[in-house]
Scaffold this motif. Structure first.
Motif, PDB file in Angstrom:
ATOM      1  N   VAL A   2      44.000  26.254  76.339  1.00  0.00           N
ATOM      2  CA  VAL A   2      43.584  27.739  76.696  1.00  0.00           C
ATOM      3  C   VAL A   2      42.036  27.646  76.072  1.00  0.00           C
ATOM      4  O   VAL A   2      41.997  27.629  74.980  1.00  0.00           O
ATOM      5  CB  VAL A   2      44.445  28.793  76.312  1.00  0.00           C
ATOM      6  N   ARG A   3      41.160  27.942  76.928  1.00  0.00           N
ATOM      7  CA  ARG A   3      39.749  28.392  76.263  1.00  0.00           C
ATOM      8  C   ARG A   3      39.644  29.866  76.186  1.00  0.00           C
ATOM      9  O   ARG A   3      40.093  30.661  77.081  1.00  0.00           O
ATOM     10  CB  ARG A   3      38.704  27.835  77.448  1.00  0.00           C
ATOM     11  N   LEU A   4      39.063  30.263  74.982  1.00  0.00           N
ATOM     12  CA  LEU A   4      38.738  31.717  74.865  1.00  0.00           C
ATOM     13  C   LEU A   4      37.728  32.089  75.821  1.00  0.00           C
ATOM     14  O   LEU A   4      36.607  31.610  76.010  1.00  0.00           O
ATOM     15  CB  LEU A   4      38.527  31.887  73.394  1.00  0.00           C
ATOM     16  N   PRO A   5      37.596  33.454  76.172  1.00  0.00           N
ATOM     17  CA  PRO A   5      36.600  33.895  77.266  1.00  0.00           C
ATOM     18  C   PRO A   5      35.203  33.764  76.135  1.00  0.00           C
ATOM     19  O   PRO A   5      35.449  33.841  75.130  1.00  0.00           O
ATOM     20  CB  PRO A   5      36.797  35.313  77.521  1.00  0.00           C
ATOM     21  N   LEU A   6      33.958  33.567  76.983  1.00  0.00           N
ATOM     22  CA  LEU A   6      32.713  33.393  76.134  1.00  0.00           C
ATOM     23  C   LEU A   6      32.324  34.989  75.882  1.00  0.00           C
ATOM     24  O   LEU A   6      32.420  35.553  76.493  1.00  0.00           O
ATOM     25  CB  LEU A   6      31.769  32.744  77.328  1.00  0.00           C
ATOM     26  N   THR A   7      31.769  34.784  74.658  1.00  0.00           N
ATOM     27  CA  THR A   7      31.246  36.167  74.253  1.00  0.00           C
ATOM     28  C   THR A   7      30.089  36.221  74.908  1.00  0.00           C
ATOM     29  O   THR A   7      29.331  35.431  75.123  1.00  0.00           O
ATOM     30  CB  THR A   7      31.263  36.268  72.621  1.00  0.00           C
ATOM     31  N   PRO A   8      29.153  37.540  74.992  1.00  0.00           N
ATOM     32  CA  PRO A   8      27.872  37.623  75.334  1.00  0.00           C
ATOM     33  C   PRO A   8      26.821  36.667  74.495  1.00  0.00           C
ATOM     34  O   PRO A   8      25.962  36.148  74.918  1.00  0.00           O
ATOM     35  CB  PRO A   8      27.455  38.864  75.224  1.00  0.00           C
TER      36      PRO A   8
END
Length: 100
Positions: A2-8
């Protein structure tokens, strides 16, 4: 996996990376650059457009090598601090660097 969502910040760093690679590539074609680096032209296109904000280290190392960029120069460009942010530092007080 599972990949974490990208931050801005991740997205912005990916955009800076893409812009750096586009500038370094100059008039050289995406096809020629990608083939010389051992990556697909679509992968290079996605990295340059910022659609792949966190490409694998070996991919960036290969592209940087083909374009004559040092990994230190790439890291300095993509990790530069925002005007209101403190520079990224390791526990030693020295700026973080990519191993080359």
């Amino acid at each position: 996996m599972v990949r974490l969502p990208l931050t801005p910040a991740d997205v912005e760093r990916g955009q800076r990376l893409g812009a750096l690679l586009r500038r370094a590539r100059g008039a050289r074609s995406i096809l020629e650059t990608a083939l010389d680096a051992g990556v697909s032209p679509e992968t290079l296109r996605k990295i340059e457009s910022g659609r792949v904000a966190t490409p694998a280290f070996p991919t960036i190392a290969a592209i940087a090598d083909v374009l004559g960029l040092s990994l230190d120069a790439v890291w300095a460009e993509i990790s530069r601090a925002e005007p209101d942010a403190a520079p990224a530092r390791s526990g030693t007080g020295a700026p973080e660097r990519l191993a080359s």
